[in-house]
Design an enzyme around this catalytic site. Sequence first.
Site, PDB file in Angstrom:
ATOM      1  N   ASP A 121      61.245  80.448  18.369  1.00 48.43           N
ATOM      2  CA  ASP A 121      60.630  80.305  19.688  1.00 48.43           C
ATOM      3  C   ASP A 121      59.173  79.889  19.520  1.00 48.43           C
ATOM      4  O   ASP A 121      58.589  80.050  18.445  1.00 48.43           O
ATOM      5  CB  ASP A 121      60.719  81.648  20.437  1.00 48.43           C
ATOM      6  CG  ASP A 121      60.537  81.464  21.932  1.00 48.43           C
ATOM      7  OD1 ASP A 121      60.599  80.316  22.412  1.00 48.43           O
ATOM      8  OD2 ASP A 121      60.342  82.483  22.626  1.00 48.43           O
ATOM      9  N   ASN A 175      70.050  76.330  26.180  1.00 42.69           N
ATOM     10  CA  ASN A 175      69.121  75.253  25.824  1.00 42.69           C
ATOM     11  C   ASN A 175      69.618  73.860  26.228  1.00 42.69           C
ATOM     12  O   ASN A 175      68.837  72.918  26.296  1.00 42.69           O
ATOM     13  CB  ASN A 175      68.806  75.260  24.316  1.00 42.69           C
ATOM     14  CG  ASN A 175      67.853  76.365  23.913  1.00 42.69           C
ATOM     15  OD1 ASN A 175      67.886  76.859  22.797  1.00 42.69           O
ATOM     16  ND2 ASN A 175      66.972  76.784  24.827  1.00 42.69           N
TER      17      ASN A 175
END
Length: 166
Positions: free
Chosen positions: A10, A58
């Site tokens: 991340d 995603n």
Amino acid sequence: VPAHVAIIMDGNGRWAKEKGMERYEGHRKGVESVRTILKAANRKGVGYLTLYVFSTENWGRPKEEVDMLMELLCRSIRNEMAELKAEGVRVRITGDKVNMPAEVREHIEIIEKETAGCSNINLQLALNYSSRSEIIRAVRLLAEDVVAGTLSTDNIDAETFNTRLY
Ligand code: IPE
Ligand code: MG
């Protein structure tokens, strides 16, 4: 030394923004971080390194970014293959392989096959992964066996459940 280390990747975009760079530069830098982490884990004797690379959610990102990430993944697999083998890294993908772009699936199949004999460290890439999807898939597989008459509900326990997970 932990037997298994799992990392959620991340902050690539934020890292790039801080440096006044484009998001894709952050993703490229992320690959470098993976290389560093993998080497350290291998050296320390960690058995399993799991990286949460790309979640099912995603796919909702802008198409250009998704395409860039898939291309980066395929390119990294091609570029790193020889070194991964040399360092004894067994690569396996955990996630929904069925609903992945064909090119990505092909690259994954190659890297899994090429590194199948490696045994220094296991690198697991969670790709198109969602824990909810994994559980639902396992339930469906168990239900199919019950319907087919090859499994009794009395025999469903943690172990039988485990065998249906990715
Ligand atoms: C992690 O970085 C990479 C992926 C999830 C593919 P992000 O892209 O989530 O970066 P931030 O969170 O926007 O900074
Ligand atoms: Mg993020």
